[in-house]
Design an enzyme around this catalytic site. Sequence first.
Site, mmCIF file in Angstrom:
data_model
loop_
_atom_site.group_PDB
_atom_site.id
_atom_site.type_symbol
_atom_site.label_atom_id
_atom_site.label_comp_id
_atom_site.label_asym_id
_atom_site.label_seq_id
_atom_site.Cartn_x
_atom_site.Cartn_y
_atom_site.Cartn_z
ATOM 1 N N HIS A 25 9.339 -0.429 -11.043
ATOM 2 C CA HIS A 25 8.942 -0.577 -12.435
ATOM 3 C C HIS A 25 9.849 0.186 -13.408
ATOM 4 C CE1 HIS A 25 5.508 -2.591 -10.936
ATOM 5 N NE2 HIS A 25 4.749 -1.549 -10.709
ATOM 6 N N GLU A 43 -0.686 8.584 -15.980
ATOM 7 C CA GLU A 43 -2.010 7.976 -15.888
ATOM 8 C C GLU A 43 -3.079 9.033 -15.669
ATOM 9 O OE1 GLU A 43 -1.834 3.772 -13.856
ATOM 10 O OE2 GLU A 43 -0.791 5.215 -12.571
ATOM 11 N N ARG A 46 -7.913 -13.669 7.025
ATOM 12 C CA ARG A 46 -8.601 -13.588 8.317
ATOM 13 C C ARG A 46 -10.095 -13.339 8.161
ATOM 14 N NH1 ARG A 46 -5.263 -9.738 12.335
ATOM 15 N NH2 ARG A 46 -6.818 -10.605 13.732
ATOM 16 N N ASP A 100 -5.091 -16.750 10.804
ATOM 17 C CA ASP A 100 -4.183 -15.640 11.092
ATOM 18 C C ASP A 100 -2.812 -16.081 10.599
ATOM 19 O OD1 ASP A 100 -2.478 -13.714 12.055
ATOM 20 O OD2 ASP A 100 -3.204 -13.772 14.121
ATOM 21 N N ASP A 157 6.257 3.743 -5.440
ATOM 22 C CA ASP A 157 5.281 2.875 -6.099
ATOM 23 C C ASP A 157 5.679 2.538 -7.532
ATOM 24 O OD1 ASP A 157 2.761 1.464 -6.213
ATOM 25 O OD2 ASP A 157 2.003 3.099 -7.455
ATOM 26 N N LYS A 176 -0.198 10.605 -11.419
ATOM 27 C CA LYS A 176 -1.618 10.270 -11.375
ATOM 28 C C LYS A 176 -2.453 11.492 -11.762
ATOM 29 C CE LYS A 176 -1.453 6.084 -9.345
ATOM 30 N NZ LYS A 176 -2.000 4.864 -9.979
#
Length: 472
Positions: free
Chosen positions: A227, A203, A43, A84, A222, A327
């Site tokens: 994973h 990480e 868009r 769109d 996530d 994290k």
Amino acid sequence: MIKRLVILGASGDLTSRFLMPAIARLHQAEKLPSGFRIIGLARDDWDTEAFRRHLAEKMVPSALSILAGARDAVLAHTEYRRVDIKDRDQLAEALGKMTEPLVAYLALPPSLFAPTVETVAALRLPRGSKLVLEKPFGTNLASAQNLNRLLHESFPEQDVFRLDHFLGMQTVQNILGLRFANRVFEPLWNAQHVEWVDIVWDETLTVAGRASFYDGTGALRDMIQNHLLQLLALIGMEPLHRLDERSLRDRKVDLLRAVRRLSPEEIALQTVRGRYGRGAIEEREIVAYVRERGVDPARRTETFAQVTLAVDNWRWAGVPFRLRTGKALKRDRREIAIHFKPVPLLTFGQQTQPKPNVLTIELDPDRIGLSINVNAPGDLFDLDRAELDSRLGSGGVPAYARLLLNILSGDQTLSIRDDEAEESWRIVEPILESWAAGAVPLLEYPAGSSGPPEAQRILRHVDRLRPDSARP
């Protein structure tokens, strides 16, 4: 091989950071079909030249691995059309008359998958076209089932690719060779010899720049739901009678079906969640997660998740599989570690068992290591530790490039099948529900630390819910 790639949501980070560099690497390796073209749809108020400039700027960090000529050649065959994507008429006009099969790649937030699938399905793509969806596939079991039903109404399963880029990593693929091409390992790959298995993706990176996405997702969705469960499936599955798409995906699904759905009592004992606070990584000051732009503290989103699972089958009964990700931690640690049981006899007169053997598969950088015990130098009655390791080749092209090549050629071996996606949610859903209800505390750990101290415990006998002493 398909010659046209249509990227829906092309102005996003996925296109510039992963897809376009992967395409450039394929061009550089002379693996793209002649006449290959890319059409980006989004868009944003751009034209083709503006889109190309945007991609060129974002691809600069990949310049060391991509020749300028390859990057420029790919950009020269890239077009942009403002549209769109939820508007069927606009989408049909942007794509024009379609006579040859294409790849429709949904580089979109998961919330847009369902309406976009409906819009794309109404266009009646040429026979042989492929539809690609990035992870996460749904947000829970019900949404994954609904999305699968929607896909099945309009697309044959063989034309749907549910992508998990971990499966394109060379080291992940090396798991198959390590397990099934070495007689020395397969006889030991079971509960009789293995004490526990660690699957870790730690990480030092924070969520800076991705907080708006991450805050609605969290570490469990996530990383673990897709994973790390994929890695668990490859490590734990039964041997293949031959290496092909159906055999590989059947064995992975068999393993996931054997993973126990945790009870509330098991979740309280076998899961840890945390969120990083203010701290420092090396000499870099890190703000607390709740202070990151785009974060709503009321969501209580975790940036650290650890889950210890049991696989209820003959091969793995009683062996804990610890899946961990976080994290803003002290160091990057991306590995699978197979911890073998200690020897049954104290031969050397020592008071404690020697350290057990550990087979380590490092995922980034690519490496395989084996820790063994040997005699200490000059002392027959003492033991020393030896580390045998081997660096592995990268395979020539990055993970996304391998997966894209499979999609263009119609090879689903590294794609997630419909039932596989649902089984992953079956495992994770009760944990999500317990965490949302506050049954497991959200612990805070300083950025730059090793994570919540509670995460150091392991369970040696998951089926008995008996925690062992903390691991050093």
